[in-house]
Design a protein around this motif. Sequence first.
Motif, short mmCIF file in Angstrom:
data_model
loop_
_atom_site.label_atom_id
_atom_site.label_comp_id
_atom_site.label_asym_id
_atom_site.label_seq_id
_atom_site.Cartn_x
_atom_site.Cartn_y
_atom_site.Cartn_z
N ILE A 140 -3.73 -8.27 6.79
CA ILE A 140 -4.02 -6.90 6.35
C ILE A 140 -4.31 -6.87 4.85
CG2 ILE A 140 -2.89 -4.68 5.90
CD1 ILE A 140 -1.68 -4.89 8.71
N LEU A 141 -3.51 -7.62 4.08
CA LEU A 141 -3.71 -7.65 2.63
C LEU A 141 -4.95 -8.44 2.24
CD1 LEU A 141 -0.07 -8.18 1.28
CD2 LEU A 141 -1.36 -6.04 1.40
N VAL A 142 -5.05 -9.66 2.75
CA VAL A 142 -6.14 -10.55 2.33
C VAL A 142 -7.49 -9.98 2.74
CG1 VAL A 142 -7.13 -12.85 2.64
CG2 VAL A 142 -4.67 -12.60 2.32
N ARG A 143 -7.58 -9.38 3.91
CA ARG A 143 -8.85 -8.83 4.40
C ARG A 143 -9.10 -7.39 3.92
NH1 ARG A 143 -11.22 -12.16 8.34
NH2 ARG A 143 -12.99 -10.80 7.93
N ASN A 144 -8.14 -6.86 3.13
CA ASN A 144 -8.28 -5.50 2.57
C ASN A 144 -8.52 -4.49 3.69
OD1 ASN A 144 -8.16 -3.87 0.26
ND2 ASN A 144 -10.39 -3.78 0.08
N PHE A 145 -7.71 -4.59 4.72
CA PHE A 145 -7.91 -3.81 5.94
C PHE A 145 -7.66 -2.31 5.75
CE2 PHE A 145 -5.93 -1.78 9.63
CZ PHE A 145 -6.90 -1.95 10.60
N LEU A 146 -6.59 -1.96 5.05
CA LEU A 146 -6.18 -0.56 5.04
C LEU A 146 -7.21 0.40 4.43
CD1 LEU A 146 -2.37 -0.85 4.35
CD2 LEU A 146 -3.49 -0.05 6.43
N PRO A 147 -7.88 0.04 3.32
CA PRO A 147 -8.90 0.97 2.82
C PRO A 147 -10.00 1.26 3.84
CG PRO A 147 -8.32 -0.60 1.12
CD PRO A 147 -7.65 -1.07 2.38
N GLY A 148 -10.37 0.26 4.62
CA GLY A 148 -11.38 0.48 5.65
C GLY A 148 -10.86 1.41 6.74
N TYR A 149 -9.64 1.24 7.14
CA TYR A 149 -9.04 2.12 8.14
C TYR A 149 -8.98 3.56 7.62
CZ TYR A 149 -5.32 4.44 10.73
OH TYR A 149 -4.59 5.35 11.45
N LEU A 150 -8.58 3.71 6.36
CA LEU A 150 -8.49 5.06 5.78
C LEU A 150 -9.86 5.71 5.68
CD1 LEU A 150 -5.81 4.39 3.02
CD2 LEU A 150 -5.50 5.64 5.15
N ILE A 152 -12.24 5.43 7.81
CA ILE A 152 -12.61 5.93 9.13
C ILE A 152 -11.88 7.23 9.46
CG2 ILE A 152 -12.54 5.42 11.61
CD1 ILE A 152 -14.69 3.94 9.89
N ILE A 153 -10.57 7.29 9.20
CA ILE A 153 -9.86 8.52 9.55
C ILE A 153 -10.21 9.66 8.60
CG2 ILE A 153 -7.97 7.25 10.63
CD1 ILE A 153 -6.25 7.89 8.21
N ASN A 154 -10.82 9.33 7.45
CA ASN A 154 -11.26 10.36 6.51
C ASN A 154 -12.77 10.64 6.62
OD1 ASN A 154 -8.73 10.89 5.31
ND2 ASN A 154 -8.92 9.04 4.05
N ASN A 155 -13.37 10.18 7.72
CA ASN A 155 -14.80 10.44 7.99
C ASN A 155 -15.71 9.85 6.90
OD1 ASN A 155 -14.17 11.96 10.35
ND2 ASN A 155 -13.70 13.72 9.05
N GLU A 156 -15.36 8.65 6.41
CA GLU A 156 -16.16 7.98 5.38
C GLU A 156 -16.73 6.68 5.93
OE1 GLU A 156 -13.32 7.41 2.29
OE2 GLU A 156 -13.10 9.54 1.83
N ALA A 161 -17.06 -0.92 -0.71
CA ALA A 161 -15.78 -0.56 -1.31
C ALA A 161 -14.63 -1.34 -0.69
CB ALA A 161 -15.52 0.94 -1.16
N VAL A 162 -14.80 -1.77 0.57
CA VAL A 162 -13.77 -2.58 1.23
C VAL A 162 -14.01 -4.07 0.98
CG1 VAL A 162 -12.73 -3.21 3.44
CG2 VAL A 162 -13.45 -0.84 3.02
N ALA A 163 -15.24 -4.50 1.20
CA ALA A 163 -15.55 -5.94 1.14
C ALA A 163 -15.40 -6.53 -0.26
CB ALA A 163 -16.96 -6.18 1.66
N VAL A 164 -15.44 -5.70 -1.29
CA VAL A 164 -15.34 -6.21 -2.66
C VAL A 164 -13.97 -6.83 -2.94
CG1 VAL A 164 -14.52 -4.04 -3.71
CG2 VAL A 164 -15.90 -5.65 -5.07
#
Length: 357
Positions: A140-150, A152-156, A161-164
């Motif tokens: 979750i940390l290394v792949r920077n998962f949480l910003p991507g999940y957020l 989606i739930i915020n319609n973005e 911004a995630v892959a960087v």
Amino acid sequence: MVGEKKGEGRKKIVAVLPKGGPAAKNPKYLNCVENGLGLREWLESLGHIYITTADKEPPNSELDRNLLDTNIVITTPFHPAYITEERIMKAPKLELILTAGVGSDHIDLHAAAKKGITVAEVTGSNVESVAEDEIMRMLILVRNFLPGYLQIINNEWDVPAVAVKAYDIKGKTVGTVGGGRIAYEVMKRLKPWDVKRLYYDRHQKADRFDKMGVQWEKDLNSFLPECDVVTINVPLTDSTRGLINKETIGKMKRGAYLVNNARGAIVDQDAIIDALKSGQLGGYAGDVWPQQPAPSNHPWRHMPNHALTPHVSGTTLDAQVRYAAGVREMLEDWFQHKPFPEDYYIVREGELAPQYH
């Protein structure tokens, strides 16, 4: 043995567990007041008194009101009842304290030893559960998962911004502070992933790690700078409290990740916050807090780049079966004046287990 010679016949047993609410409707969810670790029918059939409660905060909780005549207390790391010296002194009949799970640092072990109370836990019952969870949090940390999940739930939708800040774990160095059962299972799971694996243990080399190709480092100061990911797998003791602090975090690689499913007080609360804000830590993940349950205004809830949850890693439905069975096994042994499995003991005959010295 000191506790095992106390009291015959009927026992009063108090188990401090969380309220299950809707989860209690699932009979497999044992770790709750309603289902009582699956022990009620059996204990009451033997004539014992069995009380389950979530009310544990002193001075007037249901736990406190029952201590005067309670023989056995069962508690859990996931909803810890802090068995302090004051509580122990108010419990003249208390002979046995059992932890449903692993980790008995919520108990004043020195006070229990002084009073001749046996303390034991279900060693190994949730090792695999916690190890699997640690691997998940690393990814979750290394792949920077949480910003991507957020997003989606915020319609973005913003891939850059995630892959960087997203990496592969392949080719990285992953180290464990501590060389016990959970650390071994974590390192074993990482073996096929083409990572360099290290473990820090200041006491001695472990042959089982050597055979698996995990390198030993006895100096924390030389271990930390090598690691891209550090996972903490030591018990909370006087010597490990605050082990990861401003100074030790400063020795880590800038942007390294820290995973802590051990105990919240092993790390310095404010040092974690500062390191995440400055970027010295790339992320912090875990499910243990300095105080449990964590208050609603706890600063960790809103610090950047974290993947924190309530204390859930060791209480999967599978783990609940194992530690509930272990509690029953120890109660059966206690009633029959038989010893527990040796590695279950935390306090025995007035002596603490070596890891708590």
